[in-house]
Motif scaffolding. Structure first.
Motif, short mmCIF file in Angstrom:
data_model
loop_
_atom_site.label_atom_id
_atom_site.label_comp_id
_atom_site.label_asym_id
_atom_site.label_seq_id
_atom_site.Cartn_x
_atom_site.Cartn_y
_atom_site.Cartn_z
N ARG A 41 0.81 -1.21 0.00
CA ARG A 41 0.00 0.00 0.00
C ARG A 41 0.85 1.27 0.00
N HIS A 42 1.96 1.29 0.73
CA HIS A 42 2.78 2.49 0.86
C HIS A 42 4.28 2.24 0.69
N ASP A 81 6.28 2.62 -2.89
CA ASP A 81 6.46 3.99 -3.38
C ASP A 81 7.36 4.81 -2.47
N LYS A 120 6.19 12.54 -8.93
CA LYS A 120 5.66 11.39 -8.20
C LYS A 120 5.40 11.73 -6.73
N LEU A 150 1.58 12.02 -5.13
CA LEU A 150 1.14 11.12 -4.06
C LEU A 150 0.81 11.90 -2.78
N ALA A 187 -1.49 9.81 -0.26
CA ALA A 187 -1.33 8.39 -0.57
C ALA A 187 -0.03 7.80 -0.04
N LEU A 188 0.79 8.62 0.64
CA LEU A 188 2.05 8.12 1.18
C LEU A 188 1.90 7.59 2.60
N GLY A 248 5.28 7.86 -11.78
CA GLY A 248 4.41 6.95 -11.05
C GLY A 248 3.36 6.30 -11.95
N SER A 255 0.25 5.81 -11.48
CA SER A 255 -1.06 6.47 -11.52
C SER A 255 -1.12 7.59 -12.55
N HIS A 278 -6.48 5.46 -11.20
CA HIS A 278 -6.20 6.56 -10.27
C HIS A 278 -7.39 7.50 -10.16
N SER A 324 -2.08 4.49 -3.65
CA SER A 324 -0.71 4.77 -4.09
C SER A 324 -0.49 4.24 -5.50
N ASP A 325 0.65 4.60 -6.08
CA ASP A 325 0.98 4.13 -7.43
C ASP A 325 1.00 2.61 -7.50
#
Length: 404
Positions: A99-100, A103, A146, A150, A155-156, A332, A334, A342, A349-350
């Motif tokens: 999930r994180h 990236d 990127k 994010l 999303a990070l 990225g 997305s 996206h 996340s990407d």
């Protein structure tokens, strides 16, 4: 793509195979830089954008397409709810690393490459020097495109407090832009009103006074200069504390880059250091501009009071490009090969957009909904051939006149 003969959606007045199409129809069986219009003091929209939940996630302005039965809107809501549930299952079964972590690791690796890039620029030999330029250029775009993208979607991290910290770091310190304006224009407007005329129609990317070759191949070199200038203009629309913070972060980021070139890379002249800054910060500016216009402009555009429900809005108005190692790393997934995913689920996340791509593409195709894909070279040819139609004139408005 939904712009060719035989595809489900046609735009009023658009030429298809040399002829002007008639009334658009939806047939079948069953998404500055992050700059744009200034954000008001209090948001005038309640657009979904930052997160998503299972079930219908719709904008207040969504309407049932003209001429379709009243139950069609409920059917579209059910489609979005079903797709959201499928995606949620994938997300819940994914680890933190998926999930994180993936990236974050890419961004961390980019930071670790910075010393090597600055040291390579000390060399008087051409090859090490070019390696340094390429390294710093790729790192810069990874952090500013990127990282900022994010961070703007939080999303990070799953913490809103840390999300705010990362947004300030990547958008203001690294990218020399304002976090408030970037988040509002990109997340609230572009995502909330994707391909809606006058709102999220990507018109801020258009410079109609430039010809096609200047816009596509020369103007991108000015992005590192234009970005902070636009940010300074937009600071008039934020409160003074945020404006002061942004100014400090922008100055610190730009000055650190300049100082490192003088004292670590050994540049003797301030002008040579500034030229190197421009070179590294514009290294991938061409694909940056191209990607942002390729994936929305030329696709169906809608009036604000007649925009379709979310699942149709995103499937019709967003396009995926093929995977590319350099752009996947720097921009990225997305923004490249998972742009449809996206726009449907912007808080992912990407890496998660890449993971849900098979689920989303299979579902949309199964339900006879558009899933737009095209190559970079094909879109470039299209924009060079039809530049005035796509980038100068106002786009035709698409209306969905029925769901069969």
């Amino acid at each position: 793509m939904p712009l060719e003969n035989g595809d489900p959606v046609k735009q009023r007045g658009q030429r298809v195979n040399g002829e002007v199409s008639g009334t658009p129809q939806l047939g079948g069986t069953g998404d500055p830089p992050l700059w744009g219009t200034p954000a008001p003091d209090s948001s005038r929209t309640e657009a979904m954008a930052e997160g998503w939940e299972p079930g219908p996630v719709l904008g207040d302005g969504d309407v049932t397409p003209r001429g379709s039965p009243r139950g069609a809107g409920r059917h579209e809501e059910a489609l979005m709810a079903e797709l959201s549930e499928l995606v949620q299952k994938v997300v819940k079964s994914s680890s933190w690393w998926e999930r994180h972590g993936v990236d974050i690791s890419i961004l961390a690796c980019s930071f670790l490459l910075l010393p090597a890039g600055f040291l390579c620029l000390r060399s008087a030999r051409a090859i090490p020097f070019l390696v340094g330029v390429l390294t710093l250029g790729v790192v810069h775009h990874t952090l500013t495109v990127k990282g900022s993208h994010l961070a703007s979607h939080n999303a990070l991290t799953e913490s809103k407090s840390w999300g705010k910290v990362w947004a300030i770091f990547f958008i203001e310190l690294c990218s020399a832009f304002t976090a408030e304006q970037a988040t509002y224009n990109h997340v609230k407007i572009h995502h909330g009103y994707t391909n809606v005329i006058g709102l999220g129609d990507s018109s801020t990317w258009k410079l109609p006074f430039l010809n096609r070759y200047v816009y596509m191949f020369i103007a991108p070199l000015a992005v590192p200069i234009i970005t902070p200038l636009v940010a300074l203009d937009l600071l008039r629309n934020v409160e003074w504390k945020a404006a002061l913070r942004t100014l400090c972060c922008m100055f610190l980021g730009l000055y650190c880059h300049y100082w490192l070139l003088l004292h670590i890379s050994g540049f003797q002249s301030p002008w040579s250091a500034l030229l190197c800054m421009l070179l590294t910060r514009s290294l991938l500016a061409h694909p940056y501009i191209h990607v942002n216009v390729f994936q929305h402009i030329g696709l169906p555009m809608f009036a604000a009071d007649r925009k379709p429900k979310r699942i149709h809005l995103m499937s019709l108005g967003v396009l995926n490009l093929p995977r590319n190692v350099l752009l996947d790393w720097s921009f990225g997934h997305s923004l490249i090969s998972c742009h449809v995913e996206h726009h449907l689920f912007p808080s992912l996340s990407d890496n998660m957009c890449l993971k849900i791509k098979p689920v989303v593409s299979q579902y949309l195709k199964q339900k006879k909904l558009p899933y737009n894909e095209d190559t970079y070279a094909s879109r470039l040819r299209l924009f060079l051939q039809r530049y005035e139609e796509l980038m100068v004139h106002a786009p035709p408005i698409t209306e969905l006149v029925g769901i069969q």
